[in-house]
Scaffold this active site. Sequence first.
Site, PDB file in Angstrom:
ATOM      1  CG  ASP A 261      69.224  25.680   5.423  1.00 46.88           C
ATOM      2  OD1 ASP A 261      69.971  26.097   4.522  1.00 46.88           O
ATOM      3  OD2 ASP A 261      68.002  25.864   5.423  1.00 46.88           O
TER       4      ASP A 261
ATOM      5  CG  ASP B  38      67.719  18.131   4.732  1.00 40.75           C
ATOM      6  OD1 ASP B  38      66.861  18.855   5.259  1.00 40.75           O
ATOM      7  OD2 ASP B  38      68.232  18.388   3.613  1.00 40.75           O
TER       8      ASP B  38
END
Length: 376
Positions: free
Chosen positions: A92, A271
């Site tokens: 991320d 996720d």
Amino acid sequence: MEFSLVAKDIQSKARAGVVQTAHGAIETPIFMPVGTAGTVKAVHQRELKEDIKAEIILGNTYHLYLRPGLNILEQAGGLHKFNGWDRPILTDSGGYQVFSLAGTRKIKEEGVKFKSHIDGSALDFTPENVMDTQRTIGADIIMAFDECTPYPCDYTYAKNSMERTHRWLQRCVDRFDSTEPKYGYDQTLFPIVQGSTYKDLRVQSAETIASFGREGNAIGGLSVGEPAEMMYEMTEIVCDILPADKPRYLMGVGTPANILENIALGVDMFDCVLPTRNARNGMLFTTQGIINIRNQKWSTDHSPIDAELGGYVSTFYSKAYLRHLVHSGEYLAGQIASVHNLTFYLWLVKQARQHIIDGTFRDWKDVMVKKLMTRL
């Protein structure tokens, strides 16, 4: 990175595919355990591979930048060498921290100024240095730097934020495409669709992100407090626009029901911290429904945690024993529950994939959604 479709469901928009990366293949739909600081909390890499059967895990750029820091990661040869995980990794960009650390950050056109949650020191994140940081971390899939807007969010703020995210994406792409990977294998950049819960903004953002022609695309800014039906509506709008020949990643989602419903809308990758965070609080996701292992009713239940699921921890340990560990504050409780929940999540997406291939996904999904959200 390459993506190939293996099968499509006739009664929904669900797809089964394969993502090929430098560190191996990922069969989709897939759930990706979250390893924020280079570790999936309370879980060994051996357990991730052999018991949970994870095919890809996440790392977080903001947290890894702070600890252990880029110098140590580069000395190690990147995150794969540092933590010993030899399968794919996705990082991320830190865009979620723009949302979660809203009280200690300032957003400007150039980038975001943070205060470190560790020592309060000043941090500057820009699209350019976030690309450089993710090159150093060495993930197979890296995310564009964006702003994850909160919910609720007024239209003007959502529009301005989305447009800035698009401008930042161009800067991410320019920087990424002008630099080389550091460790001898290819990396790929996923842009992120934003637009809060406004249909016209989601359409505009999805069209803009698709126009960049990257190897995969992500949907951000959902699962931040909006009703599930609103999440599904936005996801469907976006999936109908994003190219079908590229993987679609829905960030930060979600419950087992959320995952199955979004697979039905055409999402390939997920996720979420939910399975591990809830595990540490005594919530178990099982093939029969949801268990709060803290409840008294489990104190004399000596049956396995989840015999139908299979796997070591789910069949070796009993519900009564796990409840005892939780109430005793033993570290092993969090380990057992985390491995179990992640094993369940990976089992769930594998089951979904097989049903897509077999042509039975829709009916199976409708039964499973009700069953899996039942509290036992």
